[in-house]
Structure formats: C-alpha cells, structure tokens
Design a protein around this motif. Structure first.
Motif, PDB file in Angstrom:
ATOM      1  N   ALA A  17       0.820  -1.214   0.000  1.00 37.44           N
ATOM      2  CA  ALA A  17       0.000   0.000   0.000  1.00 37.44           C
ATOM      3  C   ALA A  17       0.851   1.260   0.000  1.00 37.44           C
ATOM      4  N   ASP A  18       1.912   1.273   0.791  1.00 35.96           N
ATOM      5  CA  ASP A  18       2.771   2.460   0.865  1.00 35.96           C
ATOM      6  C   ASP A  18       3.469   2.713  -0.469  1.00 35.96           C
ATOM      7  N   GLU A  19       3.969   1.653  -1.102  1.00 37.47           N
ATOM      8  CA  GLU A  19       4.664   1.819  -2.375  1.00 37.47           C
ATOM      9  C   GLU A  19       3.715   2.318  -3.465  1.00 37.47           C
ATOM     10  N   VAL A  20       2.513   1.767  -3.496  1.00 36.55           N
ATOM     11  CA  VAL A  20       1.550   2.194  -4.507  1.00 36.55           C
ATOM     12  C   VAL A  20       1.129   3.636  -4.261  1.00 36.55           C
ATOM     13  N   ALA A  21       0.852   3.987  -3.004  1.00 37.69           N
ATOM     14  CA  ALA A  21       0.442   5.350  -2.688  1.00 37.69           C
ATOM     15  C   ALA A  21       1.533   6.351  -3.065  1.00 37.69           C
ATOM     16  N   ARG A  22       2.774   6.011  -2.770  1.00 35.97           N
ATOM     17  CA  ARG A  22       3.890   6.906  -3.094  1.00 35.97           C
ATOM     18  C   ARG A  22       4.014   7.090  -4.613  1.00 35.97           C
ATOM     19  N   ALA A  23       3.877   6.005  -5.355  1.00 36.01           N
ATOM     20  CA  ALA A  23       4.029   6.084  -6.805  1.00 36.01           C
ATOM     21  C   ALA A  23       2.878   6.844  -7.454  1.00 36.01           C
ATOM     22  N   VAL A  24       1.655   6.630  -6.972  1.00 35.49           N
ATOM     23  CA  VAL A  24       0.503   7.315  -7.545  1.00 35.49           C
ATOM     24  C   VAL A  24       0.543   8.807  -7.224  1.00 35.49           C
ATOM     25  N   THR A  25       1.020   9.157  -6.041  1.00 33.38           N
ATOM     26  CA  THR A  25       1.161  10.571  -5.697  1.00 33.38           C
ATOM     27  C   THR A  25       2.162  11.252  -6.621  1.00 33.38           C
ATOM     28  N   ALA A  26       3.240  10.560  -6.929  1.00 24.29           N
ATOM     29  CA  ALA A  26       4.256  11.133  -7.813  1.00 24.29           C
ATOM     30  C   ALA A  26       3.788  11.193  -9.258  1.00 24.29           C
ATOM     31  N   ASP A  27       2.982  10.224  -9.680  1.00 26.79           N
ATOM     32  CA  ASP A  27       2.506  10.183 -11.060  1.00 26.79           C
ATOM     33  C   ASP A  27       1.084   9.627 -11.060  1.00 26.79           C
ATOM     34  N   PRO A  28       0.070  10.484 -11.128  1.00 25.09           N
ATOM     35  CA  PRO A  28      -1.320  10.015 -11.078  1.00 25.09           C
ATOM     36  C   PRO A  28      -1.683   9.045 -12.204  1.00 25.09           C
ATOM     37  N   ARG A  29      -0.915   9.018 -13.274  1.00 27.48           N
ATOM     38  CA  ARG A  29      -1.214   8.084 -14.359  1.00 27.48           C
ATOM     39  C   ARG A  29      -0.987   6.630 -13.941  1.00 27.48           C
ATOM     40  N   ARG A  30      -0.335   6.428 -12.824  1.00 25.33           N
ATOM     41  CA  ARG A  30      -0.076   5.063 -12.358  1.00 25.33           C
ATOM     42  C   ARG A  30      -1.353   4.328 -11.943  1.00 25.33           C
ATOM     43  N   VAL A  31      -2.483   5.040 -11.850  1.00 17.09           N
ATOM     44  CA  VAL A  31      -3.731   4.364 -11.504  1.00 17.09           C
ATOM     45  C   VAL A  31      -4.242   3.510 -12.656  1.00 17.09           C
ATOM     46  N   GLU A  32      -3.726   3.703 -13.869  1.00 13.25           N
ATOM     47  CA  GLU A  32      -4.127   2.868 -14.990  1.00 13.25           C
ATOM     48  C   GLU A  32      -3.734   1.425 -14.718  1.00 13.25           C
ATOM     49  N   PRO A  33      -4.606   0.459 -15.017  1.00  7.24           N
ATOM     50  CA  PRO A  33      -4.323  -0.945 -14.682  1.00  7.24           C
ATOM     51  C   PRO A  33      -2.975  -1.443 -15.172  1.00  7.24           C
ATOM     52  N   GLN A  34      -2.623  -1.162 -16.428  1.00  7.17           N
ATOM     53  CA  GLN A  34      -1.360  -1.667 -16.961  1.00  7.17           C
ATOM     54  C   GLN A  34      -0.174  -1.094 -16.204  1.00  7.17           C
ATOM     55  N   ARG A  35      -0.186   0.209 -15.970  1.00  9.45           N
ATOM     56  CA  ARG A  35       0.913   0.849 -15.243  1.00  9.45           C
ATOM     57  C   ARG A  35       0.969   0.357 -13.798  1.00  9.45           C
ATOM     58  N   LEU A  36      -0.194   0.167 -13.205  1.00 13.81           N
ATOM     59  CA  LEU A  36      -0.244  -0.262 -11.809  1.00 13.81           C
ATOM     60  C   LEU A  36       0.311  -1.669 -11.637  1.00 13.81           C
ATOM     61  N   VAL A  37      -0.045  -2.559 -12.556  1.00  9.94           N
ATOM     62  CA  VAL A  37       0.453  -3.938 -12.485  1.00  9.94           C
ATOM     63  C   VAL A  37       1.964  -3.973 -12.658  1.00  9.94           C
ATOM     64  N   LEU A  38       2.474  -3.230 -13.624  1.00  7.31           N
ATOM     65  CA  LEU A  38       3.926  -3.199 -13.833  1.00  7.31           C
ATOM     66  C   LEU A  38       4.643  -2.612 -12.620  1.00  7.31           C
ATOM     67  N   LEU A  39       4.043  -1.607 -11.996  1.00  2.00           N
ATOM     68  CA  LEU A  39       4.635  -1.010 -10.803  1.00  2.00           C
ATOM     69  C   LEU A  39       4.783  -2.031  -9.691  1.00  2.00           C
ATOM     70  N   VAL A  40       3.717  -2.778  -9.410  1.00  3.84           N
ATOM     71  CA  VAL A  40       3.759  -3.752  -8.319  1.00  3.84           C
ATOM     72  C   VAL A  40       4.655  -4.928  -8.678  1.00  3.84           C
ATOM     73  N   ARG A  41       4.548  -5.421  -9.912  1.00  3.98           N
ATOM     74  CA  ARG A  41       5.394  -6.554 -10.315  1.00  3.98           C
ATOM     75  C   ARG A  41       6.878  -6.226 -10.180  1.00  3.98           C
ATOM     76  N   ASP A  42       7.274  -5.076 -10.728  1.00  4.89           N
ATOM     77  CA  ASP A  42       8.683  -4.687 -10.649  1.00  4.89           C
ATOM     78  C   ASP A  42       9.097  -4.392  -9.216  1.00  4.89           C
ATOM     79  N   GLY A  43       8.181  -3.836  -8.436  1.00  6.27           N
ATOM     80  CA  GLY A  43       8.499  -3.548  -7.041  1.00  6.27           C
ATOM     81  C   GLY A  43       8.748  -4.812  -6.236  1.00  6.27           C
ATOM     82  N   VAL A  44       7.930  -5.838  -6.467  1.00  8.54           N
ATOM     83  CA  VAL A  44       8.113  -7.110  -5.753  1.00  8.54           C
ATOM     84  C   VAL A  44       9.429  -7.766  -6.144  1.00  8.54           C
ATOM     85  N   LEU A  45       9.724  -7.778  -7.440  1.00  6.10           N
ATOM     86  CA  LEU A  45      10.977  -8.387  -7.887  1.00  6.10           C
ATOM     87  C   LEU A  45      12.185  -7.645  -7.323  1.00  6.10           C
TER      88      LEU A  45
END
Length: 387
Positions: free
Chosen positions: A325-353
């Motif tokens: 939740a913290d990582e997603v909130a931080r990324a969306v605050t920095a770039d609101p376009r991250r709420v798009e499903p494709q961008r959001l999935v890539l954000l979490v996938r890369d973050g976990v790896l």
C-alpha cells in the motif's frame, strides 16, 4: 532453469540476428596456437587445444562441435610437427585431443537433446497456463484490466494462482485466488474452480449463488482427490469474488474467502476495501455459512488492485515484507497516471521483484481492473459475450 539459461546464452551470442557461438572456441583455438609458438620449448601448451571442443560443446550445436573437434586434431598435428622431434608433445597428447573431441561431440548431442526436451516442456507448460489463465482482452465487458503472473518455480510457468473475468447478463464478475500448495495438484484445483466460475458467473443472478457454487466445487474436488487416494485431499483455496452490477455504477459486490483484501487506487490515494474475513474455499463447514456479500463504493476513476500472498509476503534480505500500500500510494502521488491498470500492475510486479531480489518464495499474481466509460450510443459488451 536449463531452458532459461539456453535462451539467455543464445540471445547473448547473436549479432543482428545471427549466431556467433562459434567465435569463442575459434578465439581459444587461435590463442592456444599463438601461445604455443611464443613459449619456451620446455613449456608446450598445444595439448590445451583439447579445451576448444569442450567450449564448443557447451554453446554450439552438434555439427559445429564436431567441426571444432576435427579442426583441433588437425591443428594439433600441424603445430606439433612444426617443432623439432625432441620438443614434440607426442602421441599421448594426440590421443587426448582426439578423445576429448569425440567426447565433446557426444556431450553436445546430449545437451542439445536435453534443451529440446526442455523447450518442449516449456511449450506444454505455456499451453497449460493459457488454458487455466486464459488470455483476456485489455478492454472487455465494460472493464479495463491488466494482470501479471510470476511462478515461484520458473520452470513450471504455472501454479496455483488464478484470475479471470466473466461477463454475463447479470453483470461482470471477477475472480482472483490462490490454491494452497504447489505442483500439478494446485493447477488442477485452480482449473476446476475457474471452470465453475465461468459457468456460474454467467448464469447465476446473485453473487452469493456464485460463491456457493465455488464452495461446492471445491468440496467435490477434495472428495474426488481423496477417493483417488491422493494425499492432497485437504487442499483449500483463498479467493476474492467481485461483481460489477449494472444497476449501480459506483458500487461493487465483494465476497472474500480468506484472501488478501482488495485495494482501491485512485486520485484520493489508496484504501483497503472492507470485505470481511471469511474462511477459504473448502473450509466452509467450519463456519456457520459462506462469507457475506458486501457492497462497497468504487468510483469510476478508481482502480481495483488484487494480489496474492506472493506479493504481500515477499521479503527482502533483512526479512522485511513488501509494503504494497505504501509503495503504490507513493508512486501514484508522484505520477497520477499510475492508476491505470497496466501501469499499476507493472509497478507492483517490478516492485516485488526488486524488493525480493528476484527470489520469489511463492507464486505471485498482480491483477488490476477498473470500469471503462461506454461512449454514447455504444452497446455494453457484457450483454453480447457468452463465453
């Protein structure tokens, strides 16, 4: 792992689409010849030429390895005869080079056959994955979706995580889940649950009836595996069942079978949706009944993020869990376009790896979905699709 290493090796040893696997053994052959002529007579290294077919066997095909084996023998004879009789390496080293070339060619044949088998197994696994986790259009049935699946077993390519979207006359339903355990038994259970979801999600009017069908299917599957004498008859599955009703645009229905709570990601930040804490599928007899259907608000500009425990339980070297939740909130605050499903999935996938250093202890699924706006005069997709 062998298939992955094979792919990486051949990808690295290509220039403009052409294989250059023959370059390393050729350079080694030339290097041995040059060193042999530029070292004292008492230090002959021409017998090191036996390494050439060995290197070729590791990265080249069978015929290329055989060519290097023959070339090594001929080069050995030519180089050794260029020295005076008292300094020649002799017959013993010649036999070593010839035998080394023969063994290298045989080893190359075994390696190539094993790689072909692994490629075939990969194709089978890929077909299985596409059968269990069928490909989904990016925009479908009034929803925009994106998903990423990472198997903890990189050779398997498929495990117990599952997700799907089922449109129907009563709205669009989404299912995300995680079968307990690993291996083919988990894949079999996931396939059984998805099959039931695709039928019940289309035909049943109430989401509670879909949830009941999933529970019954899980129990039937357990009874069947137990009757077969298998030791996985106590298997269960966590899951989140979500309905997007057509009558209320700003509301969704959720049934949670002991799964990670969904997250709503939107312009106002990240929030965990209240959906209760029911027991997993297959354990309903331990409770008074199935988990209740909860209606929660979800705005059109909010994206629903669903993950399996491979995400929330990913650890770094110090043992710290991935702060989803913290990582997603931080990324969306920095770039609101991250709420798009494709961008959001890539954000979490890369973050976990990145967080886990690529060491996944469990299958990992990231799935994001949100409503799409239907243009005026355009008929909704969900009423036409009967799959």
């Amino acid at each position: 792992m062998i298939e992955m290493e094979y792919g990486r090796r051949h990808q690295l040893l290509r220039v403009r689409g052409r294989s250059i696997t023959w370059v390393p053994p050729l350079l080694l052959l030339a290097g041995v010849v040059l060193l042999d002529f530029n070292t004292p007579e008492q230090f002959r290294i021409v017998s090191w030429i036996v390494l050439v077919p060995g290197i070729a066997a590791a990265i080249c095909g069978v015929w290329t390895t055989a060519v290097f084996s023959l070339l090594s023998v001929l080069t050995y004879v030519a180089v050794d005869n260029a020295w005076p009789d008292q300094y020649r390496a002799g017959t013993a080293d010649f036999v070593l080079v010839a035998a080394g070339g023969l063994l290298a060619t045989l080893a190359a044949g075994v390696r190539v056959r094993r790689e072909q088998q692994m490629l075939h197994i990969r194709d089978i696994a890929e077909t299985t994955r596409r059968t269990v986790l069928r490909p989904l259009p990016r925009r479908w049935a009034g929803l925009e979706q994106a998903g990423a699946y990472l198997a903890a077993d990189v050779d398997a390519r498929v495990g117990g995580d599952f997700y799907d979207i089922q449109p129907g006359p009563h709205g669009t339903r989404v299912l995300v889940g995680d079968v307990q355990g690993k291996g083919l038994g988990a894949v079999e259970t996931a396939a059984a649950l998805l099959g039931t979801f695709r039928e019940a999600g289309y035909h049943e009017r109430d989401l509670a009836d879909v949830a009941g069908r999933l529970e019954v299917r899980m129990l039937r599957h357990r009874f069947h595996t137990t009757a077969l004498g298998r030791d996985d008859g106590d298997r269960f599955a966590t899951a989140v069942l979500i309905g997007f009703p057509e009558d209320v645009a700003g509301t969704i229905e959720i049934v949670n079978f002991g799964h990670e709570p969904p997250l709503s990601v939107g312009p106002n930040g990240v929030r965990e949706l209240p959906c209760g804490g029911g027991l997993p599928l297959g354990l309903g007899d331990l409770a008074d009944g199935l988990p209740p259907v909860r209606r929660v608000p979800l705005a059109v500009d909010e994206t629903l993020l669903l993950v399996t425990d491979g995400v929330t339980e990913a650890r770094d070297r110090s043992g710290r869990f991935y702060p989803l939740a913290d990582e997603v909130a931080r990324a969306v605050t920095a770039d609101p376009r991250r709420v798009e499903p494709q961008r959001l999935v890539l954000l979490v996938r890369d973050g976990v790896l990145h967080h886990s250093g690529g060491r996944l202890a469990d299958d990992t699924t990231v799935f994001a979905v949100r409503r799409t706006r239907v243009a005026p005069g355009e008929a909704p997709e969900r009423g036409r699709l009967q799959v």
